[in-house]
Design a protein around this motif. Structure first.
Motif, PDB file in Angstrom:
ATOM      1  N   UNK A 258       0.824  -1.220   0.000  1.00 27.98           N
ATOM      2  CA  UNK A 258       0.000   0.000   0.000  1.00 27.98           C
ATOM      3  C   UNK A 258       0.858   1.271   0.000  1.00 27.98           C
ATOM      4  N   UNK A 259       1.825   1.442   0.920  1.00 26.53           N
ATOM      5  CA  UNK A 259       2.677   2.630   0.792  1.00 26.53           C
ATOM      6  C   UNK A 259       3.527   2.598  -0.472  1.00 26.53           C
ATOM      7  N   UNK A 260       3.882   1.406  -0.956  1.00 24.76           N
ATOM      8  CA  UNK A 260       4.688   1.304  -2.168  1.00 24.76           C
ATOM      9  C   UNK A 260       3.923   1.868  -3.364  1.00 24.76           C
ATOM     10  N   UNK A 261       2.684   1.432  -3.566  1.00 24.95           N
ATOM     11  CA  UNK A 261       1.891   1.959  -4.684  1.00 24.95           C
ATOM     12  C   UNK A 261       1.559   3.428  -4.464  1.00 24.95           C
ATOM     13  N   UNK A 262       1.299   3.813  -3.218  1.00 25.13           N
ATOM     14  CA  UNK A 262       1.011   5.223  -2.936  1.00 25.13           C
ATOM     15  C   UNK A 262       2.161   6.113  -3.389  1.00 25.13           C
ATOM     16  N   UNK A 312      12.959  -1.178   1.037  1.00 26.76           N
ATOM     17  CA  UNK A 312      12.499  -0.783  -0.288  1.00 26.76           C
ATOM     18  C   UNK A 312      12.544   0.734  -0.428  1.00 26.76           C
ATOM     19  N   UNK A 313      13.300   1.214  -1.419  1.00 28.10           N
ATOM     20  CA  UNK A 313      13.337   2.643  -1.748  1.00 28.10           C
ATOM     21  C   UNK A 313      12.407   2.852  -2.948  1.00 28.10           C
ATOM     22  N   UNK A 314      11.331   3.606  -2.749  1.00 28.13           N
ATOM     23  CA  UNK A 314      10.287   3.744  -3.763  1.00 28.13           C
ATOM     24  C   UNK A 314      10.106   5.221  -4.101  1.00 28.13           C
ATOM     25  N   UNK A 315      10.102   5.517  -5.402  1.00 30.16           N
ATOM     26  CA  UNK A 315       9.918   6.905  -5.861  1.00 30.16           C
ATOM     27  C   UNK A 315       8.793   6.977  -6.887  1.00 30.16           C
ATOM     28  N   UNK A 316       8.185   8.155  -6.953  1.00 23.81           N
ATOM     29  CA  UNK A 316       7.133   8.380  -7.948  1.00 23.81           C
ATOM     30  C   UNK A 316       7.643   8.006  -9.332  1.00 23.81           C
ATOM     31  N   UNK A 317       6.805   7.336 -10.109  1.00 18.47           N
ATOM     32  CA  UNK A 317       7.245   6.794 -11.390  1.00 18.47           C
ATOM     33  C   UNK A 317       6.170   6.951 -12.453  1.00 18.47           C
ATOM     34  N   UNK A 318       6.621   7.015 -13.700  1.00 19.36           N
ATOM     35  CA  UNK A 318       5.709   6.950 -14.841  1.00 19.36           C
ATOM     36  C   UNK A 318       5.529   5.482 -15.194  1.00 19.36           C
TER      37      UNK A 318
END
Length: 454
Positions: A258-262, A312-318
């Motif tokens: 959930x935080x990953x997709x957010x 997990x390092x997650x950033x906004x993505x296209x």
């Protein structure tokens, strides 16, 4: 609004989240639910004291703990947040005084049915409205073949709760090929095999999550796994003596979803999710999101308690729509609802098939998600075994809808995430079910920068 929600019998608790800027920060998620269930159960069957750190304290796992207490195990939470389990030994389960209330937990129900199937006791399982509508036939069939007597509510042929099971002692060793990939059915048979003379064998044509095998071996069960042309063959020798363990439960990848997709869908976001279990049989969502262009990097990869773990390092993505390989469904079956949300923000079409198992979860997750997405302005097509989502290329969804969670925690959290990038509010009609798996979901999202709309 009280953001620490409980599933009591009070009024529904609507929830609406918003993101006024990027999500940033460093968070942890609750302990893995699958591992938590199994740690309680196997600790209760070991001889001696098992210590568990990081146990998920959601209602589903607490239902498992309550059932094991009712059958003789000593289970307590210590002041430092760890749990202590005094086991009764394999074969030592006692007759429960009353019905075992499983609440919303299908995992508790199916795995405990396996344990009881080879013990000389009788237990009745009851649950809430959602659990009482879920079919139990896949578990009932092999356990009856092992000698257990099971009386379920017919439910239009679905065999549902309330359900009463009387174990066989001795039970009959079984060689069983899974007709449908199911970690719960596999685990129920293996747990029944613990107290069954001889060798119990499960053959799975498609590999499913292997927490049961890892943990059974860790507790000292005589268990072997072989990869063959016939499939993955798991053999357990019964009448085992389990040894107590110190268990460290990693963060649940289903909760981390959930935080990953957010973070992927909210512009400018940059977050780290610590200590997430990366078991290959559970990491399918990470692989799919990376294939869609998601910027997800694994850091500090390590092994904790026999389970692979990473930050997990997650950033906004296209994101770009893809056809998701159906063969990977068992490794991410619980994460599909939030994958549908990610697909809503991708460029182009995302096709997801081979997931008809979602129709018999806490809700019909394909139908409920499809209806909610359409209400929020996302074009999608429901398939008998899946969903096609036409993404908006990163643009906000229209929103402006109240979505029915249908007593399903993952539906509630998925639409809460969708609302973080919506032109108008997305309201979940009742967020209380979230506490079954992720009691701190709303505070965690707010810690990253989201806000709760009144």
């Amino acid at each position: 609004m009280n953001i620490h929600m409980t599933t009591d019998n009070g009024s529904p608790q609507p929830l609406c989240l918003a993101a006024t800027g990027p999500l940033t920060g460093d968070v942890t998620v609750p302990g893995d639910k699958s591992i938590s269930h199994r740690a309680i159960m196997l600790g209760a069957l070991a001889v001696g004291e098992t210590r568990i750190t990081g146990l998920l304290e959601g209602e589903d796992v607490l239902a498992t703990a309550g059932a094991m207490r009712a059958m003789g195990a000593g289970i307590e939470r210590l002041a430092d947040g760890s749990w202590r389990v005094h086991g009764v030994g394999v074969g030592g389960l006692l007759q429960p005084a009353g019905a075992l209330d499983m609440g919303n937990s299908g995992t508790s129900t199916r795995l405990l049915m396996g344990l009881i199937a080879s013990h000389p006791i009788t237990a009745t399982f009851v649950g809430d409205a959602s659990l009482s509508g879920r079919p139990m036939g896949r578990v009932i069939t092999p356990l009856q073949m092992m000698g257990a007597a099971i009386a379920a509510t017919p439910g239009a042929g679905r065999q549902t709760l309330p359900l009463t099971i009387t174990g066989a002692c001795p039970a009959i060793a079984l060689r069983y090929r899974l007709p449908v990939a199911s970690a719960q059915v596999k685990s129920a048979i293996l747990l029944a095999g613990l107290n069954t003379p001889g060798e119990t064998v499960v053959i799975e044509p498609i590999a499913t999550r292997d927490h049961s095998e890892r943990m059974l071996a860790g507790f000292g069960a005589n268990l072997a796994v072989a990869e063959t042309p016939e499939g993955r063959i798991i053999t357990i020798r019964g009448e085992a003596e389990l040894k107590p363990q110190d268990i460290i439960v990693p963060g649940d990848p289903s909760s981390a979803a959930f935080p990953m997709v957010a973070a992927l869908i909210v512009p400018g976001s940059d977050i780290i999710i610590r200590n997430v279990g990366m078991n290959p049989t559970r990491a399918g969502l990470v692989r799919v999101l990376q294939a869609m262009g998601g910027r997800i990097d694994l850091r500090n990869e390590r092994t904790v308690g026999g389970e692979p773990v990473a930050d997990l390092h997650v950033r906004h993505s296209s994101l770009t729509g893809i056809e998701v390989p159906p063969g990977g469904a068992p490794s991410m079956i619980d994460e599909y609802p939030v994958l549908f949300v990610a697909a809503a923000f991708a460029q182009g079409r995302t096709i997801m098939r081979g997931i008809d198992e979602l129709r018999v979860k806490e809700s019909d997750r394909i139908a409920v998600m499809s209806q909610g997405l359409v209400a929020c302005g996302v074009a999608c097509e429901e398939l008998p075994d899946g969903l096609i989502v036409d993404g908006r290329g990163g643009d906000p969804v229209a929103g402006g809808a109240t979505v029915a969670a249908c007593l399903d925690h993952r539906i509630a959290m998925s639409f809460a995430v969708l609302g973080l990038n919506a032109a108008r509010p997305v309201i979940i009609d009742d967020a209380r079910p979230i506490s079954t798996s992720f009691p701190g979901f709303v505070p965690m999202i707010c810690q990253l920068g989201a806000t709760v709309r009144d």
